[in-house]
Design a protein around this motif. Structure first.
Motif, PDB file in Angstrom:
ATOM      1  N   ALA A 137       0.832  -1.287   0.115  1.00 31.18           N
ATOM      2  CA  ALA A 137       0.080   0.063  -0.119  1.00 31.18           C
ATOM      3  C   ALA A 137       0.933   1.263   0.050  1.00 31.18           C
ATOM      4  O   ALA A 137       0.679   2.116  -0.711  1.00 31.18           O
ATOM      5  N   GLN A 138       2.041   1.091   0.819  1.00 34.86           N
ATOM      6  CA  GLN A 138       2.894   2.326   0.644  1.00 34.86           C
ATOM      7  C   GLN A 138       3.568   2.472  -0.788  1.00 34.86           C
ATOM      8  O   GLN A 138       3.720   3.375  -1.377  1.00 34.86           O
ATOM      9  N   LEU A 162       0.920   4.280  -2.897  1.00 32.53           N
ATOM     10  CA  LEU A 162       1.173   5.728  -2.654  1.00 32.53           C
ATOM     11  C   LEU A 162       2.198   6.470  -3.121  1.00 32.53           C
ATOM     12  O   LEU A 162       1.968   7.530  -3.943  1.00 32.53           O
ATOM     13  N   SER A 172      -5.033   4.609  -2.319  1.00 28.00           N
ATOM     14  CA  SER A 172      -4.389   4.874  -1.166  1.00 28.00           C
ATOM     15  C   SER A 172      -5.208   5.452  -0.029  1.00 28.00           C
ATOM     16  O   SER A 172      -5.272   5.032   1.149  1.00 28.00           O
ATOM     17  N   GLU A 179      -7.374   2.468   1.360  1.00 27.38           N
ATOM     18  CA  GLU A 179      -6.513   1.686   2.448  1.00 27.38           C
ATOM     19  C   GLU A 179      -6.067   2.596   3.782  1.00 27.38           C
ATOM     20  O   GLU A 179      -6.102   1.978   4.674  1.00 27.38           O
ATOM     21  N   TRP A 180      -5.942   3.768   3.600  1.00 30.26           N
ATOM     22  CA  TRP A 180      -5.530   4.606   4.849  1.00 30.26           C
ATOM     23  C   TRP A 180      -6.976   4.609   5.501  1.00 30.26           C
ATOM     24  O   TRP A 180      -6.806   4.508   6.623  1.00 30.26           O
TER      25      TRP A 180
END
Length: 115
Positions: free
Chosen positions: A28-29, A32, A54, A57-58
């Motif tokens: 996920a990072q 981003l 993102s 997910e966040w």
């Protein structure tokens, strides 16, 4: 515009937080980072899609509201550049609301740049 995306990229490193369900995964990072890279390159459609992933997910992993707000602010800037003004306004309004949410600790300069 590029400096806005670069500033957001620097400020969105997930920090440990007592109320978090989980940190975003390394994958996920990476999504981003790809979103910020696409925004800096002017690939707004690609950046919009990656930042949308993102944001989801966040929010799913309950990241601090100021971090989620920064993602909405960045996507709002991308949508503004792509002349999607209604969607940009919605994202920027959402960012401002999140900056005021309980547990949010935004940088005052970041809030000012959202207006």
């Amino acid at each position: 515009v590029v400096s806005m995306f670069a500033a957001a990229a620097v400020s969105l490193t997930p920090l440990p937080h007592a109320c978090l369900a989980a940190s975003p995964t390394p994958e996920a990072q990476a999504v981003l980072r790809k979103g910020f890279t696409a925004a800096q390159a002017g690939l707004y459609a690609r950046a919009d899609g990656l930042l949308s992933q993102s944001i989801a997910e966040w929010e799913k992993t309950k990241q601090p509201p100021d971090e989620v707000a920064a993602l909405y602010k960045t996507r709002g800037g991308i949508r503004k550049e792509a002349s999607r003004l209604d969607e940009a306004r919605q994202d920027l309004s959402r960012a401002l609301a999140l900056y005021d949410a309980p547990g949010s600790r935004p940088d005052p300069a970041e809030v000012q740049r959202t207006y």
